[in-house]
Scaffold this motif. Structure first.
Motif, PDB file in Angstrom:
ATOM      1  N   SER A  98       0.804  -1.226   0.000  1.00 10.69           N
ATOM      2  CA  SER A  98       0.000   0.000   0.000  1.00 10.69           C
ATOM      3  C   SER A  98       0.836   1.275   0.000  1.00 10.69           C
ATOM      4  CB  SER A  98      -0.935   0.011   1.213  1.00 10.69           C
ATOM      5  OG  SER A  98      -0.196  -0.047   2.425  1.00 10.69           O
ATOM      6  N   HIS A  99       2.163   1.160   0.120  1.00 10.53           N
ATOM      7  CA  HIS A  99       3.036   2.336   0.136  1.00 10.53           C
ATOM      8  C   HIS A  99       4.197   2.121  -0.844  1.00 10.53           C
ATOM      9  CE1 HIS A  99       0.862   2.661   3.936  1.00 10.53           C
ATOM     10  NE2 HIS A  99       1.164   3.944   3.952  1.00 10.53           N
ATOM     11  N   PRO A 100       3.927   2.214  -2.134  1.00  7.82           N
ATOM     12  CA  PRO A 100       4.970   1.917  -3.128  1.00  7.82           C
ATOM     13  C   PRO A 100       6.182   2.836  -3.047  1.00  7.82           C
ATOM     14  CG  PRO A 100       3.061   2.981  -4.140  1.00  7.82           C
ATOM     15  CD  PRO A 100       2.657   2.607  -2.763  1.00  7.82           C
ATOM     16  N   ASN A 101       6.028   4.037  -2.491  1.00 13.58           N
ATOM     17  CA  ASN A 101       7.160   4.963  -2.419  1.00 13.58           C
ATOM     18  C   ASN A 101       7.920   4.886  -1.094  1.00 13.58           C
ATOM     19  OD1 ASN A 101       6.719   5.937  -4.976  1.00 13.58           O
ATOM     20  ND2 ASN A 101       5.468   7.656  -4.312  1.00 13.58           N
ATOM     21  N   ILE A 102       7.402   4.117  -0.150  1.00 16.80           N
ATOM     22  CA  ILE A 102       8.110   3.931   1.123  1.00 16.80           C
ATOM     23  C   ILE A 102       8.128   2.431   1.411  1.00 16.80           C
ATOM     24  CG2 ILE A 102       8.305   4.614   3.542  1.00 16.80           C
ATOM     25  CD1 ILE A 102       6.336   6.874   2.991  1.00 16.80           C
ATOM     26  N   GLN A 103       9.182   1.793   1.009  1.00 18.59           N
ATOM     27  CA  GLN A 103       9.301   0.353   1.191  1.00 18.59           C
ATOM     28  C   GLN A 103      10.080   0.035   2.468  1.00 18.59           C
ATOM     29  OE1 GLN A 103       8.010  -2.244  -1.461  1.00 18.59           O
ATOM     30  NE2 GLN A 103       6.794  -0.400  -1.076  1.00 18.59           N
ATOM     31  N   VAL A 104       9.713  -1.052   3.104  1.00 22.20           N
ATOM     32  CA  VAL A 104      10.393  -1.484   4.324  1.00 22.20           C
ATOM     33  C   VAL A 104      11.105  -2.804   4.058  1.00 22.20           C
ATOM     34  CG1 VAL A 104      10.081  -2.281   6.695  1.00 22.20           C
ATOM     35  CG2 VAL A 104       8.798  -0.297   5.870  1.00 22.20           C
ATOM     36  N   ASP A 105      12.388  -2.825   4.347  1.00 21.61           N
ATOM     37  CA  ASP A 105      13.222  -4.022   4.175  1.00 21.61           C
ATOM     38  C   ASP A 105      13.516  -4.589   5.563  1.00 21.61           C
ATOM     39  OD1 ASP A 105      14.973  -5.987   3.406  1.00 21.61           O
ATOM     40  OD2 ASP A 105      16.596  -4.627   2.834  1.00 21.61           O
ATOM     41  N   MET A 106      12.862  -5.703   5.899  1.00 20.93           N
ATOM     42  CA  MET A 106      12.960  -6.251   7.247  1.00 20.93           C
ATOM     43  C   MET A 106      13.982  -7.377   7.334  1.00 20.93           C
ATOM     44  SD  MET A 106       9.941  -7.573   9.823  1.00 20.93           S
ATOM     45  CE  MET A 106       9.440  -9.036   8.907  1.00 20.93           C
ATOM     46  N   THR A 107      14.837  -7.308   8.340  1.00 18.21           N
ATOM     47  CA  THR A 107      15.810  -8.354   8.633  1.00 18.21           C
ATOM     48  C   THR A 107      15.491  -8.938  10.006  1.00 18.21           C
ATOM     49  OG1 THR A 107      17.563  -7.286   7.344  1.00 18.21           O
ATOM     50  CG2 THR A 107      18.244  -8.871   9.032  1.00 18.21           C
ATOM     51  N   VAL A 108      15.337 -10.255  10.075  1.00 18.99           N
ATOM     52  CA  VAL A 108      15.007 -10.929  11.328  1.00 18.99           C
ATOM     53  C   VAL A 108      16.180 -11.809  11.749  1.00 18.99           C
ATOM     54  CG1 VAL A 108      13.377 -12.450  12.505  1.00 18.99           C
ATOM     55  CG2 VAL A 108      12.559 -10.938  10.681  1.00 18.99           C
ATOM     56  N   GLU A 109      16.690 -11.570  12.952  1.00 18.14           N
ATOM     57  CA  GLU A 109      17.758 -12.385  13.512  1.00 18.14           C
ATOM     58  C   GLU A 109      17.426 -12.652  14.978  1.00 18.14           C
ATOM     59  OE1 GLU A 109      21.832 -11.953  11.684  1.00 18.14           O
ATOM     60  OE2 GLU A 109      21.268  -9.851  11.902  1.00 18.14           O
ATOM     61  N   SER A 110      18.269 -13.398  15.652  1.00 16.68           N
ATOM     62  CA  SER A 110      18.022 -13.669  17.069  1.00 16.68           C
ATOM     63  C   SER A 110      18.183 -12.381  17.867  1.00 16.68           C
ATOM     64  CB  SER A 110      19.010 -14.724  17.576  1.00 16.68           C
ATOM     65  OG  SER A 110      20.318 -14.180  17.653  1.00 16.68           O
ATOM     66  N   TRP A 111      17.527 -12.355  19.049  1.00 19.92           N
ATOM     67  CA  TRP A 111      17.658 -11.177  19.901  1.00 19.92           C
ATOM     68  C   TRP A 111      19.110 -10.957  20.313  1.00 19.92           C
ATOM     69  CZ3 TRP A 111      14.151  -7.831  19.475  1.00 19.92           C
ATOM     70  CH2 TRP A 111      12.793  -8.156  19.407  1.00 19.92           C
ATOM     71  N   ASP A 112      19.844 -12.026  20.572  1.00 22.00           N
ATOM     72  CA  ASP A 112      21.247 -11.880  20.965  1.00 22.00           C
ATOM     73  C   ASP A 112      22.048 -11.176  19.875  1.00 22.00           C
ATOM     74  OD1 ASP A 112      20.771 -13.110  23.371  1.00 22.00           O
ATOM     75  OD2 ASP A 112      21.590 -15.057  22.775  1.00 22.00           O
ATOM     76  N   THR A 113      21.765 -11.525  18.623  1.00 24.35           N
ATOM     77  CA  THR A 113      22.473 -10.910  17.499  1.00 24.35           C
ATOM     78  C   THR A 113      22.103  -9.437  17.375  1.00 24.35           C
ATOM     79  OG1 THR A 113      22.548 -13.013  16.307  1.00 24.35           O
ATOM     80  CG2 THR A 113      22.852 -11.016  15.008  1.00 24.35           C
TER      81      THR A 113
END
Length: 423
Positions: A65-80
């Motif tokens: 729904s927001h083609p001009n504001i993209q979110v790139d999500m990275t998921v790692e462990s909390w410790d990292t």
């Protein structure tokens, strides 16, 4: 158990080379893009559990729904995340947005290093963060020196899971009062299940504060001074400690994962846990029910409320867009969908009577306790060490036979030295 043991935010001196590549943060903290400029917001978090699909759905829906504001999500462990983020944010090489820890108190550490952006775009507009709609205590949780530095990424209350087979075999109904709770834990030990109630005390969301609150006790007062050594504090610990040491209702020294495994294996009749646990227990083949935590000695309900923070880098190039994303994350429609996907209650209190949520028997139980939920050591100075050095140690001692009076005296000294209490 959602393993959100309070963990100290790693020192900012962590090697900068650890920072994740490809982040869009920059040296400017005031710049913003025009509405027609396409930008990418980078986002780090440690949501690796069964609730992960809910967070992924929020990001996917936002990007659509927001083609001009993209979110790139990275998921790692909390410790990292906790190891990489301090240096990355301090130097401007980190993500625009992050859930810095599963511990909400971690935001305060980043405030001290000027690493997080004060959130100013609040209100009731579609692109504003409606902080007044948050569940009780959540706005205050992330407010320091009168400024807001984070929003709740999620919110969960702990409820009581019970093994239906064990209760039926014992001719019992789920407990409604703390007296029934204690009596049932004793009766159910050694029956169809080996343990009446599994109580984790480390590497976990703390369960013992709930037991204390039900019995009229607490850990610290409003000034951060220890109250575990007071008559109310000792009384709130003694009866439960005796059930563990004398009646063997639970093994001692359990981690959250170990407690979960016992319940999932059908070896425990009850466990206090959050909405994330249901899918695992179902996969284990456990016929379980979920009910609110029993009422306390004063007839009132009390449970623990758990949240993780979302915060914005002080050095992001896109503060306006980042705040708009947080507004979307915490909006009514997004929170309704997230709740239906994950079983978590929404972070907002204005969805209490939402028919879609109340129709779900599990969500409704967790949501019904939001108004009674309390945070664990909210904004207490050195809360991480109060948990690890004082409270976890205290519970470990009294469940292994150390007299409550002796253990609480030691805990008092440690807590007050960490919080700076001089009274």
């Amino acid at each position: 158990m959602k393993h959100s043991k309070l963990a100290a935010v790693a020192a900012a001196g962590v090697a900068i080379g650890l920072a994740l590549a490809g982040c869009s943060s920059g040296s400017s903290s005031t710049g913003s893009s025009s509405s027609d400029q396409k930008v990418t917001l980078t986002f780090w978090n440690g949501f690796t559990g069964g609730d992960r699909p809910g967070y992924q759905q929020i990001v996917a829906d936002w990007n659509k729904s927001h083609p001009n504001i993209q979110v790139d999500m990275t998921v790692e462990s909390w410790d990292t995340i906790e190891a990489k983020l301090p240096a990355a944010w301090l130097t401007g090489s980190g993500p625009d947005i992050a859930a810095p820890s599963s511990d909400p108190n971690a935001v305060g550490d980043y405030v001290k290093t000027n690493s997080v952006l004060p959130i100013t775009d609040t209100g009731t507009g579609s692109t504003q963060i409606d902080t007044k709609a948050f569940a009780p205590g959540l706005t205050q949780e992330f407010t320091y020196n009168g400024k807001l530095y984070g929003v709740p990424a999620n919110y969960a209350t702990l409820s009581l899971y019970y093994n239906k087979k064990a209760f039926t075999a014992a001719g019992l109904q789920p407990p409604k009062t703390v007296a029934d709770f204690q009596a049932d834990a004793k009766k159910l030990t050694g029956g169809t299940t080996q343990y009446g109630l599994v109580l984790a005390d480390n590497q976990t969301i703390q369960m013992w504060p709930i037991l204390q609150w039900l019995e009229g006790g607490d850990i610290v007062d409003s000034k951060g001074c220890s109250v575990v050594q007071t008559p109310a504090g000792q009384n709130s610990l003694s009866s439960w400690a005796k059930l563990v040491t004398d009646d063997k209702i639970s093994p001692v020294g359990l981690t959250g994962a170990q407690a979960d495994s016992l319940f999932g294996a059908g070896k425990a009749a009850m466990e206090m846990n959050g909405p994330w646990a249901g899918a695992t227990y179902k996969a284990d083949g456990i016929d379980y029910g979920v009910v609110p935590i029993p009422t306390g000695v004063d007839g009132k309900s009390a449970t623990l409320g758990s949240t993780a923070p979302l915060a914005i880098s002080a050095k992001t190039k896109y503060p306006k867009q980042a705040q708009e994303f947080l507004a979307y994350w915490t909006s009514k429609s997004t929170q309704e969908q997230f709740s239906l996907t994950t079983g978590f209650p929404p972070v907002r209190s204005d969805l209490t009577s939402d028919p879609k949520l109340t129709a779900d028997p599990t969500i409704s139980v967790f949501q019904s306790q939001v108004s009674d939920a309390r945070q664990y050591l909210p904004q207490v100075k050195n809360a991480t060490k109060v948990d690890s050095d004082a409270y976890t140690t205290l519970i470990g001692q009294i469940t292994r036979g150390t007299p409550v009076s002796q253990a609480t005296k030691q805990a008092q000294q440690t807590i007050n030295s960490l919080t700076g209490c001089s009274s």
